[in-house]
Design a protein around this motif. Structure first.
Motif, PDB file in Angstrom:
ATOM      1  N   GLU A  27       9.089  59.764 171.125  1.00 55.49           N
ATOM      2  CA  GLU A  27       7.756  60.029 171.656  1.00 55.49           C
ATOM      3  C   GLU A  27       7.598  61.505 171.982  1.00 55.49           C
ATOM      4  N   GLU A  55       1.402  51.934 175.202  1.00 54.81           N
ATOM      5  CA  GLU A  55       2.253  50.976 175.918  1.00 54.81           C
ATOM      6  C   GLU A  55       1.416  50.101 176.842  1.00 54.81           C
ATOM      7  N   GLN A  58      -0.780  47.672 174.746  1.00 57.15           N
ATOM      8  CA  GLN A  58      -0.015  46.556 174.183  1.00 57.15           C
ATOM      9  C   GLN A  58       0.301  45.493 175.222  1.00 57.15           C
ATOM     10  N   ARG A  59       0.364  45.885 176.503  1.00 54.63           N
ATOM     11  CA  ARG A  59       0.648  44.915 177.567  1.00 54.63           C
ATOM     12  C   ARG A  59      -0.563  44.066 177.914  1.00 54.63           C
ATOM     13  N   LYS A 166       5.553  46.266 165.301  1.00 53.21           N
ATOM     14  CA  LYS A 166       5.243  45.600 166.562  1.00 53.21           C
ATOM     15  C   LYS A 166       4.509  44.309 166.268  1.00 53.21           C
ATOM     16  N   GLN A 615       9.392  44.498 168.987  1.00 53.43           N
ATOM     17  CA  GLN A 615       9.210  45.925 168.679  1.00 53.43           C
ATOM     18  C   GLN A 615      10.466  46.455 168.021  1.00 53.43           C
TER      19      GLN A 615
END
Length: 616
Positions: A27, A55, A58-59, A166, A615
């Motif tokens: 990253e 992040e 995606q949660r 993912k 992932q």
């Protein structure tokens, strides 16, 4: 309920999981573009700005962004009884139509009514969301009076990165099933991204008995399928051609009454498409040229009332960034927007063109940071508008920064406001003037490795606001009669204590009609936010709290239309069962709080979601 058009694309997003396995890319430092229209590190942004990273996206277990955005500073949201229903966002108290929403830089506000179809935007397809609060018409033109929300599907990393895969599959309350997958990567010359998502739910009852005409005690379910992607080719360093695409369709139930003559199983279809081509060319060491051609389309078919409408937007822009000296950039922009609206009830005018020119300056001089912009938009059939802004920030220390700014904004009436034909004693007003706003703000920000604190004070004054149903003459029409003043304070703080992270926030808003002194519709005076997360070796646990104060659902602030305040507690946990697999559990509205996001509509009670995440 069944949707089939995107199933092949969705399967294509899942298929590579069994065929490839490489390490995820490292990253890099976050680079943002929305705040100044030029790429810059997040730490250099001047103004009131929020970034939602992949992040966190995606949660999110909801099929829309609304629940996530509701937990961000300066934003209040509403819906009409579930993710599939009409919904909106108040940015610093501005009307939902006064927040410009873009998808990869293409404006996607509905040109007929000015709203945004949030039910078509699945968080799983996005790599980033950038939010600018405050009038930004000097940067982006019409509809940016309250702010800008830019939804970005393309990965933000630059340079070569190995294949990333993912996927998520899960289910929960109300018969909800949700799955999505994405693949991305890049070589020296080619970068790519493909994602697909599918959600279906039986839903819950959207309305209550206070909704006299629409109440129906049945469940209101929905089905949604989406696909997004991008492909870029770098011919030589500094010269890249990229394409993006987005396609989403939603079938959503809604309540249309429970009387014998009412439609008992009312539903509608909505589809949104967006395509873009961008050519980025570093002509010289000091001149970068960016050409963008985009096309967007929204189609809505209401099967209960037999009404249809469709919007099409063609967008062309040419932006030239000139490096005047080190840390000094001047950007010159030309844009042309063509809007077309079609309505089954008819419109007296169906086309509108806008030509825009803008000049933007960004400079950093030691501890001083300056940003200035000036823009003119010439909308055919509407008086032209010149807007702009200037912002300044000073680094008191490397961690502490103070700043402020002044900006102006405008919003053009929608096709419905201006061109609706005479029907049911109402007719559009083609002579509507644009709404105008002036915004002043002060900012204080502190940022260190473990601590982040932001404080913003602002005042926005609006004039020529559009009254969408003025019956002072016959027939009823729209008019520029309203004025409003919105003042507010927004506080947001995050502190990390080892493996524990604590976040606190509060918004205080005073949004009033200048003529009547009444509070503006659906604006709460107070919003409080709290979040705590703790990381164990293989388990992460967290809790979120959101309190929204009471609101009114009518201009008169009547007791009947008062919406009570409410507090929601959500719990979440992630368990890493293997190197690439996680089990995620979320329980929302733990204490089953009863509340109304809008008059006559129900908020969702206690619900849970269990998800398996992969992932690699």
């Amino acid at each position: 309920m069944k949707i089939t058009p995107l199933n092949v694309a969705l399967a294509a997003a899942f298929l590579p999981i069994s065929a490839f396995a490489q390490e995820q890319a490292t990253e890099l430092e976050p680079i943002v573009v929305t705040a100044s229209r030029t790429a810059e590190p997040l730490k250099n942004v001047v103004g009131d700005f929020t970034v939602i990273e992949q992040e966190e996206l995606q949660r999110e277990t909801s099929s829309t962004l609304l629940e996530l955005l509701a937990r961000k500073p300066g934003l209040q949201v509403y819906d009409s009884g579930g993710p599939q229903t009409t919904s909106g966002i108040y940015t610093r108290g501005a009307n939902p139509q006064a927040t410009l929403v873009m998808l990869n830089g293409l404006r996607i506000n509905d040109t007929t009514a000015g709203s945004t179809f949030w039910n078509l935007i699945d968080p799983a397809l996005l790599n980033r969301v950038e939010v600018v609060r405050g009038a930004a018409s000097g940067l982006y033109g019409a509809n940016a009076m309250g702010g800008v929300i830019n939804l970005i599907t393309t990965p933000t990393e630059t340079g070569p990165r190995e294949l990333s895969l993912k996927a998520n599959i899960g289910g929960g309350s109300h018969g909800t099933f949700r799955t999505n997958a994405a693949i991305s990567g890049a070589t020296e010359q080619v970068d790519y991204y493909l994602a697909g998502a599918y959600t279906t739910s039986e839903g819950y009852n959207a309305t209550n008995v206070r909704n006299t005409y629409s109440y129906n005690p049945d469940k209101d379910g929905y089905e949604q399928a989406s696909v997004a992607g991008s492909l870029g080719y770098t011919f030589t360093p500094g010269h890249r051609l990229g394409v993006t695409f987005f396609n989403s369709v939603n079938r959503g139930d809604f309540d249309a009454g429970n009387r014998p003559w009412d439609v008992q199983d009312a539903f509608g279809y909505t589809r949104q498409k967006a395509y873009g081509i961008t050519s980025t060319n570093q002509i010289t060491d000091w001149w970068e040229s960016i050409i963008n051609v985009s096309y967007g389309k929204v189609h809505s078919d209401n099967r209960a009332y037999g009404s249809k409408f469709e919007n099409r937007t063609n967008f062309y822009s040419w932006q030239n960034n000139f490096n005047l000296a080190e840390n000094h950039t001047l950007s010159l922009v030309y844009e042309h927007t063509k809007e077309r609206a079609f309505n089954s009830k008819g419109l007296s005018q169906q086309n509108r063109h806008t030509n825009s020119v803008a000049a933007l300056y960004k400079g950093d001089i030691d501890r001083h940071h300056i940003q200035a912009n000036l823009r003119h938009d010439n909308v055919v059939g509407v008086k032209g508008s010149t807007t702009g802004g200037i912002s300044y920030a000073f680094d008191i220390t490397p961690e502490l920064q103070v700043g402020g700014g002044y900006s102006t904004g405008f919003r053009v009436g929608t096709f419905a406001d201006m061109y609706s034909p005479l029907a049911w004693d109402f007719q559009g007003n083609p002579n509507l003037r644009p709404e105008k706003s002036r915004n002043v703000e002060l900012n204080l920000r502190y940022h260190s490795e473990d601590t982040q604190v932001g404080l913003t004070l602002f005042q926005s004054k609006y004039k020529d606001l559009i009254n969408t149903y003025d019956c002072s003459t016959y027939p009823c029409s729209t008019s520029n009669v309203d004025k409003a003043t919105i003042r507010g304070i927004s506080l947001d703080a995050t502190q990390r204590f080892g493996n524990t992270t604590l976040s606190l926030g509060a918004d205080f808003l005073n949004a009033k009609d200048d003529t009547t002194g009444k509070r503006l519709v659906r604006r709460a005076n107070q919003v409080y936010r709290a979040s705590v997360t703790h990381e164990f070796e293989r388990i992460n646990v967290g809790a979120d709290y959101l309190f929204v104060g009471h609101r009114y659902d009518d201009n008169a602030n009547s007791k009947e239309k008062r919406l009570g305040g409410y507090g929601l507690v959500n719990l979440r946990a992630d368990y890493k069962v293997a190197k690439n697999f996680q089990i995620q559990v979320t329980v929302n509205n733990v204490f089953n709080k009863k509340y109304e996001p809008a008059y006559g509509y129900n908020g969702q009670g206690t619900n849970f979601f269990l998800n398996l995440s992969y992932q690699h």
